[in-house]
Design a protein around this motif. Structure first.
Motif, PDB file in Angstrom:
ATOM      1  N   ALA A  65      61.109 -11.737  56.374  1.00 52.31           N
ATOM      2  CA  ALA A  65      60.688 -11.895  54.979  1.00 52.31           C
ATOM      3  C   ALA A  65      59.969 -10.641  54.492  1.00 52.31           C
ATOM      4  CB  ALA A  65      59.794 -13.120  54.839  1.00 52.31           C
ATOM      5  N   LEU A  66      59.102 -10.082  55.332  1.00 55.17           N
ATOM      6  CA  LEU A  66      58.395  -8.854  54.948  1.00 55.17           C
ATOM      7  C   LEU A  66      59.366  -7.704  54.764  1.00 55.17           C
ATOM      8  CD1 LEU A  66      55.297  -8.964  57.339  1.00 55.17           C
ATOM      9  CD2 LEU A  66      55.281  -9.279  54.855  1.00 55.17           C
ATOM     10  N   ARG A  67      60.326  -7.598  55.646  1.00 53.72           N
ATOM     11  CA  ARG A  67      61.295  -6.505  55.578  1.00 53.72           C
ATOM     12  C   ARG A  67      62.108  -6.582  54.287  1.00 53.72           C
ATOM     13  NH1 ARG A  67      63.138  -3.615  60.151  1.00 53.72           N
ATOM     14  NH2 ARG A  67      64.999  -2.361  59.769  1.00 53.72           N
ATOM     15  N   ARG A  68      62.573  -7.790  53.941  1.00 54.41           N
ATOM     16  CA  ARG A  68      63.330  -7.955  52.687  1.00 54.41           C
ATOM     17  C   ARG A  68      62.495  -7.542  51.490  1.00 54.41           C
ATOM     18  NH1 ARG A  68      65.005 -12.920  55.081  1.00 54.41           N
ATOM     19  NH2 ARG A  68      63.467 -14.025  53.812  1.00 54.41           N
ATOM     20  N   GLU A  69      61.243  -7.978  51.476  1.00 54.23           N
ATOM     21  CA  GLU A  69      60.348  -7.647  50.364  1.00 54.23           C
ATOM     22  C   GLU A  69      60.128  -6.141  50.266  1.00 54.23           C
ATOM     23  OE1 GLU A  69      55.586  -7.787  49.666  1.00 54.23           O
ATOM     24  OE2 GLU A  69      56.472  -9.630  50.488  1.00 54.23           O
ATOM     25  N   LEU A  70      59.880  -5.504  51.392  1.00 55.15           N
ATOM     26  CA  LEU A  70      59.606  -4.071  51.400  1.00 55.15           C
ATOM     27  C   LEU A  70      60.827  -3.256  50.988  1.00 55.15           C
ATOM     28  CD1 LEU A  70      57.485  -4.036  54.662  1.00 55.15           C
ATOM     29  CD2 LEU A  70      56.658  -3.295  52.418  1.00 55.15           C
ATOM     30  N   ILE A  71      62.003  -3.651  51.459  1.00 52.08           N
ATOM     31  CA  ILE A  71      63.228  -2.939  51.076  1.00 52.08           C
ATOM     32  C   ILE A  71      63.487  -3.083  49.583  1.00 52.08           C
ATOM     33  CG2 ILE A  71      65.745  -2.971  51.341  1.00 52.08           C
ATOM     34  CD1 ILE A  71      65.293  -3.566  54.312  1.00 52.08           C
ATOM     35  N   GLU A  72      63.266  -4.283  49.052  1.00 52.09           N
ATOM     36  CA  GLU A  72      63.449  -4.491  47.611  1.00 52.09           C
ATOM     37  C   GLU A  72      62.510  -3.624  46.793  1.00 52.09           C
ATOM     38  OE1 GLU A  72      62.931  -8.646  47.071  1.00 52.09           O
ATOM     39  OE2 GLU A  72      64.883  -9.184  47.932  1.00 52.09           O
ATOM     40  N   ARG A  73      61.357  -3.279  47.361  1.00 52.36           N
ATOM     41  CA  ARG A  73      60.383  -2.455  46.656  1.00 52.36           C
ATOM     42  C   ARG A  73      60.537  -0.968  46.966  1.00 52.36           C
ATOM     43  NH1 ARG A  73      54.676  -5.860  46.710  1.00 52.36           N
ATOM     44  NH2 ARG A  73      55.497  -7.737  45.689  1.00 52.36           N
ATOM     45  N   GLY A  74      61.605  -0.621  47.702  1.00 48.38           N
ATOM     46  CA  GLY A  74      61.915   0.797  47.889  1.00 48.38           C
ATOM     47  C   GLY A  74      61.654   1.369  49.256  1.00 48.38           C
ATOM     48  N   VAL A 130      51.358 -20.538  65.614  1.00 53.80           N
ATOM     49  CA  VAL A 130      51.773 -19.903  64.363  1.00 53.80           C
ATOM     50  C   VAL A 130      53.226 -20.288  64.128  1.00 53.80           C
ATOM     51  CG1 VAL A 130      52.115 -17.738  63.105  1.00 53.80           C
ATOM     52  CG2 VAL A 130      50.227 -17.944  64.737  1.00 53.80           C
ATOM     53  N   LYS A 131      53.503 -20.859  62.974  1.00 48.14           N
ATOM     54  CA  LYS A 131      54.857 -21.311  62.677  1.00 48.14           C
ATOM     55  C   LYS A 131      55.812 -20.118  62.688  1.00 48.14           C
ATOM     56  CE  LYS A 131      55.248 -24.573  59.698  1.00 48.14           C
ATOM     57  NZ  LYS A 131      55.316 -25.375  58.446  1.00 48.14           N
ATOM     58  N   PRO A 132      56.901 -20.173  63.473  1.00 47.43           N
ATOM     59  CA  PRO A 132      57.860 -19.056  63.533  1.00 47.43           C
ATOM     60  C   PRO A 132      58.778 -19.056  62.302  1.00 47.43           C
ATOM     61  CG  PRO A 132      58.575 -20.812  64.996  1.00 47.43           C
ATOM     62  CD  PRO A 132      57.250 -21.246  64.424  1.00 47.43           C
ATOM     63  N   ALA A 133      58.263 -18.533  61.197  1.00 45.74           N
ATOM     64  CA  ALA A 133      58.937 -18.659  59.903  1.00 45.74           C
ATOM     65  C   ALA A 133      60.351 -18.097  59.913  1.00 45.74           C
ATOM     66  CB  ALA A 133      58.097 -17.967  58.825  1.00 45.74           C
ATOM     67  N   ASP A 134      60.522 -16.909  60.495  1.00 45.94           N
ATOM     68  CA  ASP A 134      61.854 -16.289  60.500  1.00 45.94           C
ATOM     69  C   ASP A 134      62.863 -17.148  61.257  1.00 45.94           C
ATOM     70  OD1 ASP A 134      60.909 -14.158  59.080  1.00 45.94           O
ATOM     71  OD2 ASP A 134      60.746 -12.802  60.793  1.00 45.94           O
ATOM     72  N   MET A 135      62.458 -17.696  62.394  1.00 50.40           N
ATOM     73  CA  MET A 135      63.374 -18.494  63.205  1.00 50.40           C
ATOM     74  C   MET A 135      63.677 -19.837  62.559  1.00 50.40           C
ATOM     75  SD  MET A 135      64.039 -16.316  65.404  1.00 50.40           S
ATOM     76  CE  MET A 135      65.213 -17.354  66.259  1.00 50.40           C
TER      77      MET A 135
END
Length: 489
Positions: free
Chosen positions: A133-142, A473-478
């Motif tokens: 999720a972080l990677r998608r957000e960061l790529i969308e922001r450049g 910690v809930k494994p959100a990506d998985m």
């Protein structure tokens, strides 16, 4: 370079959990990179795929070297170490737990970033469970990623922070991160260490002369002659300067500690200290508890080397059954068989282990191992013991059944490939073809680790998700990819 070109260090050992990564850093010593290389050598058990070192010297700036393979094969060469000058350095040994399984030099840490206030390098042990999720957000922001590693997210989050210094930017970044992390980082003047609020992965502080060291384990402090000072606390950040100042802060919301209990069972070296306790002594005590919980009439107690040895010694002592070296490990296998032929592959575990036939013949044998993951190696070892003439084979396992994957920095098979996820203990016994099979209970493991009352079911003292299915910690990506959490009881 593909995985076929660069296989794991022990290509036939497919029945063990892979040991995450190791991090190490020093400040305030001459030729710091040489100390880091020694520290990484001591942490080689935590990752044999690749290693990297970054150093800083005022007249040379930041310099780095990243290599595939063992520390001893790369970072002992004078020509390479001379390119890493300075009194400040960090390093990392890697076994990939996130990112591409195909080896790529761009995935080897430490990672480096150039910020407006100067450069910084980071080395991360653990796993970020919301990295997708972080990677998608960061790529969308450049952001433009250079690796497939989850750890690179930290550098990009730091770059987007508005804080005015690098430690504050790191705080900002790590507040966005979920999962497990022990981070060792460096700027031009500072060595930084951080543990996640749950303290899942280890990190310790040491003193060497006028300088300081940060390490995944105390055994790496020993190799450089450093004095163990203390563990970095869960949720703590330490910032250490070349002048010797150590500033401590707790930038995250306090939470009950959930240190990884498998560090006690397998990951950490037996000569390390965890939570004030000798890892060796904890493993020996696991064997004592196992003998009390699952006694069996037999003639000989043998370890599956090397990780099963302390527990086997404890089992033998408590049960009164003699301990013997029934299985001998070939210490020099290493990467001898880089591209083994099919015939050699069929030899399987015999390339690593050999049975002491004169000792085994005619005996009722108890084999003590640290864990059973897929069960493939356990079956092969059982066959070797029977071929050597053993009368009976009994397995005693120094951990509870591994029925759930780890998402906090350990490379675990998918749940359906874990033997304990699909079979009961009796079914596993039949599958392995042994006379008996018993695992230590979760309460017994906790007692061996120093919790006299066993496991607190309402508030577990450790992260034991691989056994219990209870993820702190809930494994959100998985979960997004379809992973099914354990139903609430």
């Amino acid at each position: 370079m593909s995985e076929a070109q660069f296989p794991p260090a022990h290509p036939f050992d497919d029945d063990k959990l892979k040991e995450e990564c190791g991090v190490f850093g020093v400040v305030g010593v001459t030729d710091a990179a040489n100390f880091v290389a020694l520290g990484l050598h001591a942490l080689q058990h935590r990752g044999q795929e690749a290693g990297g070192i970054v150093s800083y010297a005022p007249d040379a700036g930041f310099n780095s070297a990243r290599r595939f393979g063992y520390v001893r094969d790369n970072f002992t060469k004078q020509s390479l170490m001379e390119t890493l000058p300075g009194a400040l350095s960090i390093g990392h040994v890697r076994y990939s737990t996130a990112g591409s399984k195909a080896a790529a030099i761009r995935d080897v840490q430490p990672f480096f970033g150039e910020f407006s206030m100067g450069g910084a390098a980071i080395a991360h042990n653990g796993n970020i469970t919301n990295a997708d999720a972080l990677r998608r957000e960061l790529i969308e922001r450049g952001s433009i990623f250079q690796s497939s590693s989850d750890s690179e997210c930290i550098i990009h989050l730091m770059a987007r922070s508005l804080q005015r210094n690098i430690p504050s930017r790191m705080e900002d970044a790590l507040r966005r991160v979920e999962g497990a992390f022990s981070v060792v980082a460096m700027t031009r003047t500072k060595l930084i260490g951080v543990r996640d609020p749950l303290g899942v992965r280890p990190l310790v502080l040491g003193k060497i002369g006028d300088g300081w060291a940060l390490s995944s384990e105390t055994c790496a402090l020993d190799i450089i002659g450093a004095e163990f000072v203390r563990e970095i606390e869960p949720g703590e950040m330490v910032v250490i300067t070349a002048e010797g100042g150590v500033e401590s802060s707790h930038p995250f919301r306090p939470q009950p500690s959930r240190f990884c209990i498998f560090e006690h069972v397998y990951f950490s070296r037996p000569d390390s200290i965890i939570g004030g306790r000798s890892v060796y002594e904890t493993r020996r005590q696991i064997g004592v508890e196992l003998a009390r919980e699952a006694p069996v009439e037999a003639d000989l107690v043998c370890a599956v080397p090397d990780s099963g040895t302390p527990a086997a010694i404890g089992f033998a002592h408590e049960s009164g059954i003699p301990f013997g070296m029934g299985i001998i490990r070939n210490q020099y296998m290493g990467r001898t068989f880089i591209e083994p032929t099919e015939q050699i592959r069929n030899m399987g575990v015999r390339l690593k282990l050999n049975v002491n036939r004169a000792l085994i013949r005619g005996k009722r044998v108890i084999l003590v191992d640290d864990s059973v993951v897929r069960g493939t190696t356990s079956r092969k070892i059982k066959e070797m013991i029977l071929d050597a003439g053993a009368a009976e084979v009994h397995f005693r396992i120094a951990s509870p059944p591994t029925a759930w994957p780890c998402f906090y920095g350990v490379d675990t098979p998918q749940r359906e490939k874990l033997l304990a996820a699909t079979m009961s203990e009796d079914e596993m016994c039949q599958h392995l073809g042994v006379d008996s099979l018993k695992f230590i209970s979760l309460d017994g493991l906790y007692r061996a680790a120093g919790e006299a009352e066993g496991r607190n079911a309402k508030c577990p003292q450790y992260c034991d998700a691989c056994f219990s299915g209870e993820y702190p910690v809930k494994p959100a990506d998985m979960i997004e990819k379809g992973f099914q959490m354990k139903a609430a009881e």
